[in-house]
Design a protein around this motif. Structure first.
Motif, PDB file in Angstrom:
ATOM      1  N   LEU A 132      -5.100   3.163 -14.838  1.00  0.00           N
ATOM      2  CA  LEU A 132      -3.670   3.251 -14.548  1.00  0.00           C
ATOM      3  C   LEU A 132      -3.396   3.339 -13.041  1.00  0.00           C
ATOM      4  O   LEU A 132      -2.618   2.528 -12.526  1.00  0.00           O
ATOM      5  CB  LEU A 132      -3.045   4.443 -15.270  1.00  0.00           C
ATOM      6  N   PRO A 133      -3.991   4.269 -12.288  1.00  0.00           N
ATOM      7  CA  PRO A 133      -3.688   4.341 -10.859  1.00  0.00           C
ATOM      8  C   PRO A 133      -4.144   3.106 -10.089  1.00  0.00           C
ATOM      9  O   PRO A 133      -3.391   2.571  -9.268  1.00  0.00           O
ATOM     10  CB  PRO A 133      -4.416   5.601 -10.393  1.00  0.00           C
ATOM     11  N   ILE A 134      -5.377   2.650 -10.356  1.00  0.00           N
ATOM     12  CA  ILE A 134      -5.866   1.463  -9.658  1.00  0.00           C
ATOM     13  C   ILE A 134      -5.074   0.232 -10.087  1.00  0.00           C
ATOM     14  O   ILE A 134      -4.699  -0.614  -9.259  1.00  0.00           O
ATOM     15  CB  ILE A 134      -7.363   1.254  -9.930  1.00  0.00           C
TER      16      ILE A 134
ATOM     17  N   GLN B 108       0.827  -1.212   0.000  1.00  0.00           N
ATOM     18  CA  GLN B 108       0.000   0.000   0.000  1.00  0.00           C
ATOM     19  C   GLN B 108       0.855   1.254   0.000  1.00  0.00           C
ATOM     20  O   GLN B 108       0.536   2.242  -0.678  1.00  0.00           O
ATOM     21  CB  GLN B 108      -0.935  -0.023   1.211  1.00  0.00           C
ATOM     22  N   LEU B 109       1.949   1.208   0.747  1.00  0.00           N
ATOM     23  CA  LEU B 109       2.847   2.371   0.781  1.00  0.00           C
ATOM     24  C   LEU B 109       3.505   2.583  -0.580  1.00  0.00           C
ATOM     25  O   LEU B 109       3.642   3.726  -1.042  1.00  0.00           O
ATOM     26  CB  LEU B 109       3.907   2.173   1.865  1.00  0.00           C
ATOM     27  N   LEU B 110       3.929   1.504  -1.233  1.00  0.00           N
ATOM     28  CA  LEU B 110       4.521   1.625  -2.561  1.00  0.00           C
ATOM     29  C   LEU B 110       3.488   2.138  -3.559  1.00  0.00           C
ATOM     30  O   LEU B 110       3.796   2.979  -4.417  1.00  0.00           O
ATOM     31  CB  LEU B 110       5.078   0.276  -3.017  1.00  0.00           C
TER      32      LEU B 110
ATOM     33  N   LEU C 293       1.333   6.685  -6.838  1.00  0.00           N
ATOM     34  CA  LEU C 293       0.256   7.614  -7.161  1.00  0.00           C
ATOM     35  C   LEU C 293       0.703   9.064  -7.041  1.00  0.00           C
ATOM     36  O   LEU C 293       0.132   9.947  -7.689  1.00  0.00           O
ATOM     37  CB  LEU C 293      -0.944   7.360  -6.240  1.00  0.00           C
ATOM     38  N   LEU C 294       1.720   9.296  -6.209  1.00  0.00           N
ATOM     39  CA  LEU C 294       2.260  10.657  -6.099  1.00  0.00           C
ATOM     40  C   LEU C 294       3.001  11.076  -7.367  1.00  0.00           C
ATOM     41  O   LEU C 294       3.214  12.276  -7.595  1.00  0.00           O
ATOM     42  CB  LEU C 294       3.221  10.744  -4.910  1.00  0.00           C
ATOM     43  N   ILE C 295       3.385  10.102  -8.195  1.00  0.00           N
ATOM     44  CA  ILE C 295       4.216  10.372  -9.370  1.00  0.00           C
ATOM     45  C   ILE C 295       3.463  10.184 -10.674  1.00  0.00           C
ATOM     46  O   ILE C 295       3.614  10.965 -11.613  1.00  0.00           O
ATOM     47  CB  ILE C 295       5.466   9.467  -9.356  1.00  0.00           C
TER      48      ILE C 295
ATOM     49  N   LYS D 113      -4.698  14.341  -5.741  1.00  0.00           N
ATOM     50  CA  LYS D 113      -5.423  13.880  -4.562  1.00  0.00           C
ATOM     51  C   LYS D 113      -4.484  13.185  -3.582  1.00  0.00           C
ATOM     52  O   LYS D 113      -4.593  13.366  -2.362  1.00  0.00           O
ATOM     53  CB  LYS D 113      -6.543  12.931  -4.980  1.00  0.00           C
ATOM     54  N   ALA D 114      -3.570  12.368  -4.099  1.00  0.00           N
ATOM     55  CA  ALA D 114      -2.618  11.677  -3.234  1.00  0.00           C
ATOM     56  C   ALA D 114      -1.713  12.658  -2.513  1.00  0.00           C
ATOM     57  O   ALA D 114      -1.403  12.498  -1.329  1.00  0.00           O
ATOM     58  CB  ALA D 114      -1.793  10.691  -4.052  1.00  0.00           C
TER      59      ALA D 114
END
Length: 482
Positions: A262-264, A138-140, A145-147, A155-156
Motif C-alpha cells: 500500500l505505501p509503496i 515525491q512530496l505528494l 504516507l503521513l495519512i 516513520k514518515a
C-alpha cells in the motif's frame, strides 16, 4: 549556450564534453559509439536501480520483473541510444526514489540517505528541468504516507523535519538552474495535448501493443488492490484464499511483504500520475508545452514496478513464474518492432561521399537546418576529417551558426534561405560546384519548398551525380560559378 538560450540538460552536456575529452586522451574520436556509450551505461544502471528498488522494498520477484520489463521497454530503449539527457535523468530519479524510501525505513544513518536524496534530485533537475514534476510527486507521496494506515506512517512523521530541511537545501542548490531557465528557450515546437495524446503515450510505452497495454494495466490494478485489501479485515480473509500447499513464503514473511504494497504502491502511483496530469494541464492551460513522450519516459520505471507488484501479489511461486515468463516473452517480441519502425537517418554514408567528391571552392547548402541537417553533416566532417576539408561557409543560404545558436545570417528569421531561389543563385555564382543536401523536413510546406528548389537547380545547372541514403540525399551540380 547551455547557460543562455538552452539551459536544459546542461549537466548532461557538460558531462558529455568531459567524456569526449577523456576519450580523446586515449586516442578515441567522438564516433557514434563513443558519444552514445554514456547514455547506454546510464540506461543499464537504471535497470539495476529498478531491480534494487523492487527487491529491497517489494521483494525479489518485483525487482526481477520490473527491471526485466524496463530493460525491454520500447520507450526507454529509444532514449538509451540518444546523445540526450533522458537516460541520465532516469538513473538519477531512480536513485532519488531509492534514497527517499531508504530514509523512511532504515533505523540508522538516515542523514546519509537524505543527503543522497538531495544530491540525486538536484542533479536530476540539472539534467532535465522536467524532474521538478518528479519532486512534486515525491512530496505528494510523502504527504500520503503521513495519512495512510501503514507501518510507514509513524516513520514518515518522524522524518518530516528531515524532509523539510532537505527541501530547503535542494532549492538553494537549484537556484542557478532556475535563474538560467527563466531566459531559456521554450518548447514552442510541442503542440497542445489532447486525450488521444495520452492514449498514444501509454500505447507507446506498451510497444504499440494493445494486448500488452491491457496486461500492464491489469497487473498494476491487481497489485494496488492487494495493497489496499491488506489493511482491510475483509480483505485479509480474501487474501487467505490464495494460500496453498507447497513451496511458499511463511505467513509472517508474506504479511510483511504485503504490508509494503500500500505505501509503496501509493508512492509509485504518485510517480506515474503527478507528472502525467500536471504536464497535461500545464500544456493545456498555458503557453508552456511540457507534455511529451520524451519527457514522460520518466514514468516508465514506476509502471513496471507496479506490474511487478501485481505478479508478486499471487502467493504461488509457480504462478508468479509463469506470469513473469509470459510478460517477458511478450515484451521481448515487441523489441524488434521498434527497430523496424524507428526513424533512421543515415548521415554517415552520404557525408563520406561528399568528402570524396568535394573540391576546394565548392559550395554546400543544407535543408532543413532547423531539423539539424547541417549539424548532422558537420558532426561527421569533424569526426572523420578529410584532407579536402569540406566545410560550410558563413554565406551558405540558411547556414547554421553555433555563435548565434541559430541562422548564421543575423537578419534571418529562419533557415528558408536554403530553398530561396535568389539566395541559391547568388551563392552558386561564387562557387564552381554546388552540393545540395536534402534532410528531414517538418511538414508538407517545407517539403514543397525543397522540391521547388531542386526543380530550379535541375533546370539551371548541370546535374553531375547524387547519393541517396535513408532519409538523406546529396546532389552535386556544376554551376560554372567563380
Amino acid at each position: 549556450i547551455i547557460f543562455g538560450p538552452e539551459p536544459n540538460m546542461e549537466l548532461y552536456y557538460l558531462f558529455l564534453k568531459g567524456w569526449i575529452g577523456l576519450a580523446a586522451l586515449f586516442g578515441l574520436h567522438a564516433t557514434e559509439f563513443v558519444v552514445r556509450f554514456p547514455s547506454t551505461i546510464f540506461a543499464a544502471l537504471s535497470s539495476v536501480m529498478i531491480f534494487l528498488l523492487g527487491r529491497r522494498f517489494l521483494g525479489l520477484t518485483v525487482g526481477i520483473v520490473a527491471a526485466s520489463l524496463y530493460l525491454l521497454n520500447d520507450l526507454q530503449l529509444t532514449y538509451a541510444q540518444q546523445t540526450r539527457a533522458y537516460s541520465m535523468q532516469l538513473l538519477l530519479i531512480c536513485i532519488a526514489w531509492y534514497a527517499l524510501f531508504a530514509a523512511l525505513t532504515v533505523e540508522s544513518h538516515q542523514k546519509r540517505w537524505w543527503i543522497c536524496y538531495v544530491g540525486a534530485m538536484t542533479l536530476a533537475v540539472y539534467a532535465h528541468l522536467f524532474s521538478m514534476l518528479i519532486l512534486l510527486s515525491q512530496l505528494l507521496a510523502f504527504g500520503g504516507l503521513l495519512i495512510l494506515p501503514s507501518p510507514w506512517r509513524s516513520k514518515a512523521r518522524r522524518q518530516l523535519r528531515a524532509l523539510l530541511i532537505s527541501l530547503g537545501a535542494f532549492f538553494v542548490l537549484i537556484i542557478p538552474m532556475l535563474l538560467v531557465s527563466l531566459h531559456g528557450s521554450k518548447t514552442y515546437w510541442l503542440t497542445t495535448p489532447t486525450r488521444s495524446d495520452v492514449s498514444y503515450l501509454f500505447l507507446t510505452i506498451a510497444g504499440q501493443s494493445k494486448n500488452y497495454l491491457y496486461l500492464i494495466a491489469a497487473f498494476c490494478c491487481f497489485g494496488l488492490t492487494v495493497g489496499v485489501l491488506t489493511y482491510l479485515p475483509l480483505g485479509k480473509r480474501l487474501l487467505d484464499t490464495f494460500a496453498a500447499n507447497g513451496r511458499q513464503d511463511s505467513d509472517e514473511e508474506r504479511t510483511s511483504l504485503l504490508s509494503h504494497f500500500l505505501p509503496i504502491g501509493f508512492a509509485l502511483l504518485c510517480w506515474v500520475l503527478v507528472p502525467l496530469v500536471l504536464s497535461y494541464v500545464i500544456s493545456k492551460e498555458t503557453t508552456t508545452r511540457i507534455f511529451s513522450t520524451r519527457y514522460l519516459v520518466t514514468i516508465v520505471p514506476p509502471i513496471f514496478l507496479l506490474v511487478g507488484m501485481g505478479v508478486a501479489a499471487f502467493r504461488w511461486r509457480s504462478i508468479q513464474f509463469v506470469l513473469s515468463l509470459g510478460l517477458l516473452l511478450l515484451a521481448l517480441t515487441l523489441v524488434p518492432l521498434y527497430y523496424q519502425s524507428a526513424q533512421v537517418e543515415d548521415w554517415r554514408t552520404p557525408t563520406f561521399w561528399l568528402e570524396q567528391q568535394y573540391q576546394p571552392g565548392d559550395g554546400i547548402v543544407c535543408y532543413n537546418n532547423k531539423q539539424g541537417c547541417q549539424i548532422s553533416v558537420e558532426y561527421y566532417l569533424h569526426t572523420y576529417p578529410s584532407p579536402n576539408n569540406p566545410h560550410f561557409t558563413d554565406d551558405s543560404p540558411g547556414a547554421y551558426s553555433w555563435q548565434t545558436f541559430g541562422p548564421a545570417d543575423p537578419h534571418a528569421q529562419d533557415y528558408q534561405a536554403a530553398v530561396d531561389i535568389n539566395a541559391l543563385q547568388a551563392y552558386a555564382s561564387k562557387h564552381p560546384r554546388l552540393f545540395f543536401i536534402e534532410g528531414r523536413v517538418a511538414n508538407n510546406d517545407e517539403a514543397q519548398r525543397m522540391h521547388n528548389a531542386i526543380s530550379w537547380l535541375d533546370s539551371h545547372y548541370h546535374f553531375v551525380s547524387q547519393i541517396v541514403a535513408s532519409g538523406v540525399t546529396i546532389r552535386l551540380y556544376v554551376t560554372s560559378g567563380a
